[in-house]
Design a protein around this motif. Structure first.
Motif, mmCIF file in Angstrom:
data_model
loop_
_atom_site.group_PDB
_atom_site.id
_atom_site.type_symbol
_atom_site.label_atom_id
_atom_site.label_comp_id
_atom_site.label_asym_id
_atom_site.label_seq_id
_atom_site.Cartn_x
_atom_site.Cartn_y
_atom_site.Cartn_z
ATOM 1 N N ASP A 136 148.598 130.404 40.951
ATOM 2 C CA ASP A 136 149.842 131.148 41.046
ATOM 3 C C ASP A 136 150.501 131.160 39.668
ATOM 4 O OD1 ASP A 136 151.866 132.621 42.100
ATOM 5 O OD2 ASP A 136 152.712 131.033 43.348
ATOM 6 N N GLU A 137 150.995 132.303 39.254
ATOM 7 C CA GLU A 137 151.648 132.441 37.950
ATOM 8 C C GLU A 137 153.035 131.815 37.997
ATOM 9 O OE1 GLU A 137 152.904 135.984 34.788
ATOM 10 O OE2 GLU A 137 151.759 136.443 36.617
ATOM 11 N N ILE A 138 153.346 130.991 36.998
ATOM 12 C CA ILE A 138 154.658 130.352 36.961
ATOM 13 C C ILE A 138 155.674 131.282 36.300
ATOM 14 C CG2 ILE A 138 153.694 128.023 36.984
ATOM 15 C CD1 ILE A 138 154.155 127.843 33.997
ATOM 16 N N THR A 139 156.954 131.057 36.597
ATOM 17 C CA THR A 139 158.024 131.877 36.030
ATOM 18 C C THR A 139 158.283 131.510 34.580
ATOM 19 O OG1 THR A 139 159.021 132.042 38.236
ATOM 20 C CG2 THR A 139 160.407 132.638 36.347
ATOM 21 N N SER A 140 158.281 130.224 34.299
ATOM 22 C CA SER A 140 158.430 129.751 32.913
ATOM 23 C C SER A 140 157.888 128.335 32.826
ATOM 24 C CB SER A 140 159.896 129.791 32.457
ATOM 25 O OG SER A 140 160.695 128.909 33.242
ATOM 26 N N GLY A 141 157.752 127.845 31.579
ATOM 27 C CA GLY A 141 157.174 126.532 31.360
ATOM 28 C C GLY A 141 155.730 126.661 30.912
ATOM 29 N N MET A 142 154.982 125.583 31.027
ATOM 30 C CA MET A 142 153.613 125.561 30.529
ATOM 31 C C MET A 142 152.738 124.695 31.413
ATOM 32 S SD MET A 142 152.141 123.928 26.995
ATOM 33 C CE MET A 142 152.242 122.298 27.743
ATOM 34 N N VAL A 143 151.509 125.154 31.645
ATOM 35 C CA VAL A 143 150.489 124.363 32.328
ATOM 36 C C VAL A 143 149.237 124.389 31.474
ATOM 37 C CG1 VAL A 143 149.029 124.108 34.357
ATOM 38 C CG2 VAL A 143 151.390 124.867 34.634
ATOM 39 N N LYS A 144 148.724 123.198 31.155
ATOM 40 C CA LYS A 144 147.506 123.102 30.356
ATOM 41 C C LYS A 144 146.412 122.408 31.151
ATOM 42 C CE LYS A 144 147.733 122.073 25.963
ATOM 43 N NZ LYS A 144 148.047 121.335 24.702
ATOM 44 N N PHE A 145 145.214 122.954 31.071
ATOM 45 C CA PHE A 145 144.022 122.312 31.599
ATOM 46 C C PHE A 145 143.270 121.772 30.386
ATOM 47 C CE2 PHE A 145 139.482 122.427 32.573
ATOM 48 C CZ PHE A 145 139.448 121.618 33.691
ATOM 49 N N GLY A 146 143.309 120.459 30.201
ATOM 50 C CA GLY A 146 142.794 119.891 28.962
ATOM 51 C C GLY A 146 143.636 120.394 27.815
ATOM 52 N N ASP A 147 143.013 121.092 26.865
ATOM 53 C CA ASP A 147 143.741 121.655 25.723
ATOM 54 C C ASP A 147 144.013 123.141 25.890
ATOM 55 O OD1 ASP A 147 143.751 119.208 24.326
ATOM 56 O OD2 ASP A 147 141.722 119.581 23.572
ATOM 57 N N GLU A 201 145.916 126.287 27.503
ATOM 58 C CA GLU A 201 147.108 126.719 28.216
ATOM 59 C C GLU A 201 146.720 127.859 29.155
ATOM 60 O OE1 GLU A 201 151.704 128.210 27.400
ATOM 61 O OE2 GLU A 201 150.528 127.303 25.777
ATOM 62 N N LEU A 202 146.861 127.632 30.448
ATOM 63 C CA LEU A 202 146.360 128.582 31.437
ATOM 64 C C LEU A 202 147.034 129.943 31.338
ATOM 65 C CD1 LEU A 202 145.943 126.328 34.615
ATOM 66 C CD2 LEU A 202 144.238 126.944 32.891
ATOM 67 N N SER A 203 148.325 129.982 31.018
ATOM 68 C CA SER A 203 149.045 131.254 30.990
ATOM 69 C C SER A 203 148.588 132.165 29.858
ATOM 70 C CB SER A 203 150.553 131.005 30.870
ATOM 71 O OG SER A 203 150.851 130.342 29.655
ATOM 72 N N LYS A 204 147.881 131.608 28.888
ATOM 73 C CA LYS A 204 147.400 132.413 27.770
ATOM 74 C C LYS A 204 146.012 132.994 28.019
ATOM 75 C CE LYS A 204 150.186 130.198 24.179
ATOM 76 N NZ LYS A 204 150.185 129.488 22.875
ATOM 77 N N LEU A 205 145.424 132.659 29.150
ATOM 78 C CA LEU A 205 144.105 133.179 29.482
ATOM 79 C C LEU A 205 144.223 134.516 30.203
ATOM 80 C CD1 LEU A 205 142.328 129.959 30.845
ATOM 81 C CD2 LEU A 205 142.163 130.942 28.540
ATOM 82 N N GLY A 206 143.261 135.382 29.953
ATOM 83 C CA GLY A 206 143.187 136.616 30.718
ATOM 84 C C GLY A 206 142.735 136.326 32.132
ATOM 85 N N GLU A 207 142.818 137.333 32.991
ATOM 86 C CA GLU A 207 142.497 137.141 34.407
ATOM 87 C C GLU A 207 141.065 136.651 34.608
ATOM 88 O OE1 GLU A 207 142.293 139.847 38.490
ATOM 89 O OE2 GLU A 207 143.550 140.472 36.811
ATOM 90 N N ASN A 208 140.121 137.242 33.881
ATOM 91 C CA ASN A 208 138.716 136.851 34.044
ATOM 92 C C ASN A 208 138.455 135.450 33.517
ATOM 93 O OD1 ASN A 208 138.062 139.307 35.214
ATOM 94 N ND2 ASN A 208 137.433 140.252 33.283
ATOM 95 N N ALA A 209 139.052 135.125 32.356
ATOM 96 C CA ALA A 209 138.864 133.797 31.770
ATOM 97 C C ALA A 209 139.469 132.727 32.668
ATOM 98 C CB ALA A 209 139.483 133.735 30.372
ATOM 99 N N LEU A 210 140.634 133.020 33.242
ATOM 100 C CA LEU A 210 141.278 132.073 34.147
ATOM 101 C C LEU A 210 140.435 131.874 35.401
ATOM 102 C CD1 LEU A 210 143.688 130.308 34.896
ATOM 103 C CD2 LEU A 210 144.850 132.359 35.744
ATOM 104 N N ALA A 211 139.869 132.955 35.916
ATOM 105 C CA ALA A 211 139.006 132.858 37.091
ATOM 106 C C ALA A 211 137.772 132.013 36.783
ATOM 107 C CB ALA A 211 138.594 134.253 37.553
ATOM 108 N N ASP A 212 137.228 132.151 35.572
ATOM 109 C CA ASP A 212 136.059 131.362 35.181
ATOM 110 C C ASP A 212 136.390 129.875 35.121
ATOM 111 O OD1 ASP A 212 134.250 133.413 35.058
ATOM 112 O OD2 ASP A 212 134.481 133.766 32.910
#
Length: 252
Positions: free
Chosen positions: A58-69, A71-82
């Motif tokens: 789910d996309e957050i309204t603001s803030g940051m979520v990182k998986f390891g190094d 940042e999930l919000s900076k990934l495109g839809e396909n990269a995030l799905a991968d």
């Protein structure tokens, strides 16, 4: 130990205008690699929303979520799905299985869908996971020919097919009887011991007591947390008492 998940100032707002509801209010959370974390709280406290935010579902309204190094919000839809497909596993209260497929085919289906893969190798891996999960011999059963606990075990096998670094579980025992719930939790504890981190949302004190750490959510915030690592082995009575005391301390 480095973090597998880091969330900073996470805000999640549903609705617009006068209908807005803030489900998460500047939440900060860290999950270390290989850690087992449970999240508890009353309905509407934000616990499931937090799981969906930290997993990138789910996309957050603001803030940051990182998986390891990353940042999930900076990934495109396909990269995030991968990332979700190859690095994360998901288990929900009701496993979503295709009724026209047997258990084995349901387990391997998501892994077989991406690119050309050797289905014989996938089937062998699935059978190994089914053996570990205690459902060996049920490969050819239809989804309607097994118990709820067995179906949930199959769902866990499916989530582990790509050897995820973290398993997200939203009320994985909520639809099960006490015996099946205990068996599922024993399986998750064993999975965690092998190195897979787990973030689990639950209403059940006994389930939360199996974790290393418990986060208590209230009104969109993490109101408190406690650690259970001080208990040797699986001293369930002491663990449950500690969780109950933690709940009472924050009024949930």
């Amino acid at each position: 130990m480095s973090n597998i998940i880091t969330g900073k100032n996470i805000v999640k707002i549903f609705g617009k205008g006068n209908e807005q509801a803030k489900a998460l209010n500047k939440v900060n959370v860290e999950i270390a690699k290989g850690e087992f974390v449970a999240v508890m709280g009353p309905s509407g406290s934000g616990k499931s929303t937090l799981l969906f935010a930290l997993s990138g579902m789910d996309e957050i309204t603001s803030g940051m979520v990182k998986f390891g190094d990353t940042e999930l919000s900076k990934l495109g839809e396909n990269a995030l799905a991968d990332v979700r497909r190859t690095k994360m596993g998901f288990v929900f209260q009701q496993p979503t299985m295709l009724r026209n497929l047997n258990l084995l085919d349901n387990i391997i289906l998501p892994s077989a869908q991406k690119g050309k893969k050797d289905t014989a190798k996938l089937a062998q891996k699935a059978k190994e996971l089914m053996n570990k999960a205690g459902i060996a011999g049920l490969e050819n059963r239809d989804t309607t020919e097994v118990s709820g606990g067995q179906l949930q075990r199959a769902g866990i096998c499916r989530a582990l097919m790509n050897e995820p670094e973290i398993l997200f579980a939203d009320e994985p025992t909520g639809a099960l009887n006490s015996k099946s719930a205990e068996e599922i939790m024993e399986l998750l504890v064993d999975i965690n011991k092998e190195g897979t981190a787990i973030l689990l949302v639950t209403h059940d004190t006994k389930v939360a007591a199996m974790a290393d750490r418990v986060l208590f959510t209230k009104d969109g915030n993490i109101a408190s947390e406690l650690t259970l690592q001080k208990f040797n082995g699986r001293d369930r009575e002491a663990r449950c008492e500690t969780v109950l005391a933690g709940m009472a301390a924050v009024g949930i």
